[in-house]
Design an enzyme around this catalytic site. Structure first.
Site, PDB file in Angstrom:
ATOM      1  N   GLU A  60      17.776 -13.380  60.028  1.00 37.50           N
ATOM      2  CA  GLU A  60      18.639 -14.203  61.071  1.00 37.50           C
ATOM      3  C   GLU A  60      17.989 -14.598  62.066  1.00 37.50           C
ATOM      4  O   GLU A  60      17.996 -15.820  62.983  1.00 37.50           O
ATOM      5  CB  GLU A  60      19.939 -13.342  61.385  1.00 37.50           C
ATOM      6  CG  GLU A  60      21.054 -13.560  60.466  1.00 37.50           C
ATOM      7  CD  GLU A  60      20.341 -12.565  59.194  1.00 37.50           C
ATOM      8  OE1 GLU A  60      19.660 -11.349  59.522  1.00 37.50           O
ATOM      9  OE2 GLU A  60      21.169 -12.459  58.083  1.00 37.50           O
ATOM     10  N   HIS A 129      31.904  -7.708  57.343  1.00 39.18           N
ATOM     11  CA  HIS A 129      32.374  -9.158  56.795  1.00 39.18           C
ATOM     12  C   HIS A 129      33.512  -9.702  57.563  1.00 39.18           C
ATOM     13  O   HIS A 129      34.139 -10.626  57.001  1.00 39.18           O
ATOM     14  CB  HIS A 129      32.456  -9.335  55.205  1.00 39.18           C
ATOM     15  CG  HIS A 129      31.296  -8.711  54.538  1.00 39.18           C
ATOM     16  ND1 HIS A 129      30.878  -7.493  54.503  1.00 39.18           N
ATOM     17  CD2 HIS A 129      30.175  -9.512  54.136  1.00 39.18           C
ATOM     18  CE1 HIS A 129      29.788  -7.372  53.650  1.00 39.18           C
ATOM     19  NE2 HIS A 129      29.342  -8.681  53.566  1.00 39.18           N
TER      20      HIS A 129
END
Lengths: 337, 413
Positions: A60, A129
């Site tokens: 990321e 999540h």
């Protein structure tokens, strides 16, 4: 006009933006060949080639860092972080680099990029999540933060974000990717094709970044919401029979203060709802803003209904999630005072 | 279950800092000048693997340029290189003095490692973009960026190009291929790779050059950059300036037990060199080699430059606490200015008189520039630009909430 899911609208926004400007490039984990784990970028690589849409390493910090460099070169990268929960390794690149590049270089370099991330819970995703990290971005000078709630806004705001000259964090609540969700986990999601908000214009249009939308007009109480909670608030108002005015903020920074103030002055009451944890959440900013500008027009204390101050639980997510029961009870309380 | 426990307690290896007593092995696997073979641009990474252990050196102890890395530089270009380094050194000395005079809040000099930035700048082309750290002021100086503008920034006065927003040494000059410096370490490394990728994606011809100190290679962004550079074969030069000190922390803490920093390239199939960073000719040659590789789509090159941070980390640092007092004298690669000077002398193109004349010219140039900058005052004298500009450049346009805050600030002051 075409009835679309939010995923399809986001995909369409990419197509429109990439067709209009060959400087727009799209990359991230799985976004190229596969089209993204939520399929938001499906077909882009086939259509625009692998130099416009491509897969990246699972890094990321690398994705956003490379995007900063690309944007500084003159491209307009629109990158995907697979889940907002995974953006923490990229956080430094977003807040210390993208957000401040223009300021620290006195406009010498700029970072016109978009970081898209699926956000929020309600899909049994557990604590890694399901997070809603918007307040981690709204606290940072130099960023614009958008949270979308429906396909029409998603397309218009994503095109606007890609065309914007500032770095934009674009949060997509995955619970409403396929249709409006009323907060009842045991009921099916209403498909966008059967929902008026699912109608999306063909081709190019934009929505002003910094403009809120009155989702449902009403006189009894103003509900400030964004993302999934817009739909939960509507369900709560309908179930309680309360004439609530629901404002979908759409953009958290810059915030449409005028729309908020006008509504609260009209109703005299304010309920703030969001899915992220309560403490230091964006709701605190909303409460402070309303208090600063409308205190003497308020007929009841401002109330917040938010996620609890715990990590998002897998098995207990429907206890964590501020559903229509909690929101409805708070709405009733505010109105009855 | 039976245990094999023999009572051995586990322990860790904690690298020992020099603490003013014993300098560690400063330059591992040192090579003789001229010893290193110069490979073809497209040589397989396995075949140049040993170069990540040895050292590319051109100028020998007698000042002669030897071996097949000798760059094709004219005498004038070498003299210009000497001048760039001397100008950088004089600039540093003057600004360090300005700090001691209380005219600036902060300064960082590049004493001892001027060759690396000055020579690489000359080896690259206009349009290429450097993503530097705070110790590559030589890039700007050798590119001809106005010295007065740099000094105005160090003094943070009204003419500071960055309006007093950045630390004094964190310059930004897109026009001179110098990316805005961040105080957060290593973030620029992956940005450089992204910039190089963008150049390639756009069908451009410009390279990016990423810069990092050896200590900051421990940051994760460094590793992200190597993954991206290797995966996409980006046209980027990946510089690691090993000056042996990350403030008080010796290189041992970032390097790993017995590796070199150039070893980091090998795991990614990125050709990696170790180069004598105090040898202007070696720096120029290696930079040129890496740039040619990038320009012909042969991908990234990683270069570990061996040098020594002769001065303190910054004006806030006291190196006498942690480093050996005779470290500079014992450093086997000498001083970059003296080595290029000796080389020019050895080929009959330089002498004491010319050197003194150049030194006087450089000193005058710096003194004149500083006098001009100093006339504008500094953050210490309160001669700064309008605080109103604080609200500019946060966004492309000043949004409502910042307009309101600016008004509130102006009402209260």
């Amino acid at each position: 006009m075409t009835a679309m899911t939010m995923i399809e609208a986001i995909r369409d926004a990419h197509v429109v933006a990439m067709e209009r400007d060959d400087k727009v490039v799209v990359f991230g984990e799985d976004v190229g060949y596969f089209g993204g784990v939520f399929r938001c970028t499906q077909g882009l690589q086939e259509r625009f080639g692998d130099h416009r849409c491509f897969d990246s390493p699972i890094s990321e910090a690398g994705i956003v860092g490379a995007a900063v460099g690309m944007a500084a070169y003159g491209l307009r990268p629109c990158v995907e972080i697979q889940f907002a929960d995974y953006m923490y390794p990229a956080y430094d690149q977003i807040v210390s680099e993208a957000a401040r590049l223009r300021h620290r270089s006195a406009g010498d370099f700029t970072a016109p990029l978009v970081v898209r991330m699926p956000t929020g819970g309600g899909i049994y995703g557990g604590q890694t999540h399901s997070q809603s990290p918007e307040a981690l971005f709204t606290h940072v000078a130099g960023l614009k933060t958008i949270v979308v709630s429906n396909p029409y806004d998603a397309k218009g705001l994503l095109i606007a974000a890609i065309e914007d000259d500032d770095p934009v964090v674009f949060l997509e609540p995955k619970r409403v990717y396929n249709g409006p969700f009323d907060g009842h986990h045991d009921r099916p999601i209403v498909p966008w094709s059967k929902h008026p908000l699912g109608e999306v214009p063909d081709g190019h249009y934009t929505i002003d970044i910094g403009s809120a939308r009155i989702h449902r007009a009403g006189d009894e109480v103003t509900v400030l919401a964004y993302g999934t909670l817009v739909h939960v608030a509507q369900a709560a108002a309908d179930e309680q029979g309360i004439d609530a005015e629901i404002i979908d903020l759409r953009t958290l920074v810059p915030l449409d203060v005028d729309s908020i103030v006008a509504s609260v002055r009209k109703t005299g009451r304010c309920l703030v709802v969001h899915e992220a944890t309560l403490t230091s959440g964006f709701g605190a900013e909303l409460c402070a803003t309303v208090q600063e500008r409308c205190l003497f027009e308020l007929e009841a204390p401002i109330v917040r209904v938010c996620g609890w101050d715990t990590p998002y639980p897998h098995a207990h997510e429907w206890s964590y999630f501020p559903g229509p029961a909690r929101v409805g009870r708070a709405m009733r309380d505010v109105v009855s005072q | 279950m039976q245990s094999d426990d023999d009572g051995t307690k586990l322990s860790l290896r904690i690298p020992a800092p020099a603490r003013g007593e014993h300098p560690p092995d400063r330059v591992r696997y040192i090579s003789r000048a001229g010893e290193m073979h110069k490979p073809a641009l497209d040589e397989k990474v396995e075949r140049i693997a040993l170069m990540r252990k040895q050292l590319v050196r051109v100028i020998d102890d007698d000042g002669q340029a030897v071996g097949d890395w000798v760059p094709d530089l004219t005498v004038d270009e070498k003299v210009r290189g000497l001048r760039d380094m001397m100008l950088t050194r004089a600039f540093d000395a003057r600004l360090l003095r300005a700090h001691r005079q209380g005219k600036t809040s902060f300064y960082m000099q590049s004493l001892g490692e001027e060759a690396i930035a000055c020579a690489q700048q000359r080896a690259l082309r206009p349009g290429d973009m450097h993503f530097p750290t705070y110790r590559q002021q030589g890039l700007l100086i050798s590119s001809g960026y106005p010295l007065v503008d740099m000094m105005n920034q160090v003094l943070s006065n009204e003419f500071d190009p960055l309006h007093g927003r950045q630390l004094p040494v964190m310059y930004s000059a897109k026009s001179h291929g110098f990316f805005s410096i961040s105080g957060n370490l290593a973030t620029q490394y992956i940005q450089a790779v992204g910039w190089a990728m963008a150049s390639a994606l756009s069908g451009g011809t410009e390279l990016a050059s990423a810069w990092i100190g050896e200590g900051a290679t421990a940051e994760s962004d460094f590793h992200a950059a190597l993954v991206f550079a290797s995966t996409y074969q980006a046209p980027v030069i990946l510089n690691i300036v090993n000056n042996h000190w990350a403030i008080s922390t010796p290189e041992d803490f970032a390097r790993g037990a017995s590796a070199t920093f150039a070893d980091r390239g090998y795991g990614f199939s990125i050709p990696a060199l170790r180069v004598d960073g105090n040898d202007y000719l070696a720096v120029y040659a290696a930079s040129q080699w890496a740039a040619e590789r990038a320009r012909t789509n042969l991908g990234p090159t990683l270069i570990e430059w061996i040098t020594l941070r002769v001065g303190a980390h910054s004006t806030s640092d006291d190196p006498s606490v942690y480093r050996p007092p005779d470290e500079t004298e014992r450093f086997p690669l000498g001083d970059p200015v003296e080595r290029l000077r000796r080389h020019l002398e050895s080929i009959g193109e330089w002498n004491d008189e010319r050197h003194e004349s150049l030194q006087a010219e450089v000193d005058t140039q710096i003194a004149d520039a500083f006098a001009e900058a100093d006339a504008h005052g500094s953050v210490k004298t309160g001669d700064v630009g309008s605080a109103r500009t604080l609200f500019d450049d946060v966004y492309a346009e000043v949004p409502r909430h910042l307009r309101e805050q600016r008004e509130r600030m102006e009402e209260s002051t």
